[in-house]
Design an enzyme around this catalytic site. Sequence first.
Site, PDB file in Angstrom:
ATOM      1  N   ASP A  35       0.055  -1.312  13.557  1.00 39.98           N
ATOM      2  CA  ASP A  35       1.332  -1.894  13.150  1.00 39.98           C
ATOM      3  C   ASP A  35       1.177  -3.416  13.187  1.00 39.98           C
ATOM      4  OD1 ASP A  35       3.893  -2.806  12.798  1.00 39.98           O
ATOM      5  OD2 ASP A  35       4.767  -1.720  14.495  1.00 39.98           O
ATOM      6  N   THR A  61       7.134  -2.764   0.057  1.00 40.98           N
ATOM      7  CA  THR A  61       7.205  -2.975  -1.394  1.00 40.98           C
ATOM      8  C   THR A  61       8.388  -2.289  -2.078  1.00 40.98           C
ATOM      9  OG1 THR A  61       5.699  -1.108  -1.738  1.00 40.98           O
ATOM     10  CG2 THR A  61       4.711  -3.306  -1.602  1.00 40.98           C
ATOM     11  N   TYR A 124      13.025  -8.919  -1.137  1.00 40.79           N
ATOM     12  CA  TYR A 124      11.578  -8.662  -1.217  1.00 40.79           C
ATOM     13  C   TYR A 124      10.816  -9.953  -1.503  1.00 40.79           C
ATOM     14  CZ  TYR A 124       7.113  -7.230  -3.249  1.00 40.79           C
ATOM     15  OH  TYR A 124       5.778  -7.119  -3.547  1.00 40.79           O
TER      16      TYR A 124
END
Length: 289
Positions: A35, A61, A124
């Site tokens: 992670d 994404t 994003y």
Amino acid sequence: MKILITGANGQVGQALVNKLQGKAELLAVTREQLDITNEAKVKAQVMSFLPDVIINAAAYTAVDKAEQEQELAHQINAVGPGFLAKAAESINAALLHISTDYVFAGDKQDNYSELDTTNPQGVYGATKLAGERAVAECCSKHIILRTAWVFHENGANFVKTMLRLGKERDSLGIVGDQLGGPTYAGDIADALIQIAQHITRGKPTNYGIYHFSGMPYVSWFEFASAIFDAAVKHQVIDKKTQLNAIPTADFPTPAKRPANSKLNCDKIQREFGITPSNWQLALERIEDY
């Protein structure tokens, strides 16, 4: 070369792993295995493996979902890359980091160069830009590779979506007023490997931001048309689905998409001899999708 790849189960990550098998001392990790938002684990992994190059292919994404999951997108796209950059700097490793056309507003008429002003229009893009800045700030030996419209045999992408919808529907409305360069993930992997080899061979390297995407530039409608032409040619589908070009306004999404995602790729060609992705050639393997 000793290379650490994060995001190993993504489109670019899988392509990198496939291409580097047997060619480098490789440690490829998925999110479950590492992670990147956990600084202690990132530091421990990097200190244990001591890579020459770290390639960060890990990213959040889901462009539309990011509008709701802002903190998660920020952690993965901005905070994590900063931790990787600090760890890379601590052992004098290079960090190759993948970014996106979404850092731009998409309202420029011409192609975007690395020197153009960034102005992301959604969560994003904003988190990816924050990631770029963290990488540049924390790691002196960094390459930020901005790309666009990524597709591959593995993972979810526009090509696979078109093939699925083409089998389900007789006609499709595809956005015709957004322009960009479709980019094959295998070509992104090749570009990153070439840069990694350049660095590890001790050649003078101009670190910083680079653009890499496909050519020729097309609209989503034109890309879809090419996908179906290739699918018919290679007998993936029986006949071409009827396609209708529609304006962005007729296909509303939670996150705003750039109208212009055309990236100027002259710099990467000049510095590393890397040519734009040939997405039309990649579609010749459409039976593998």
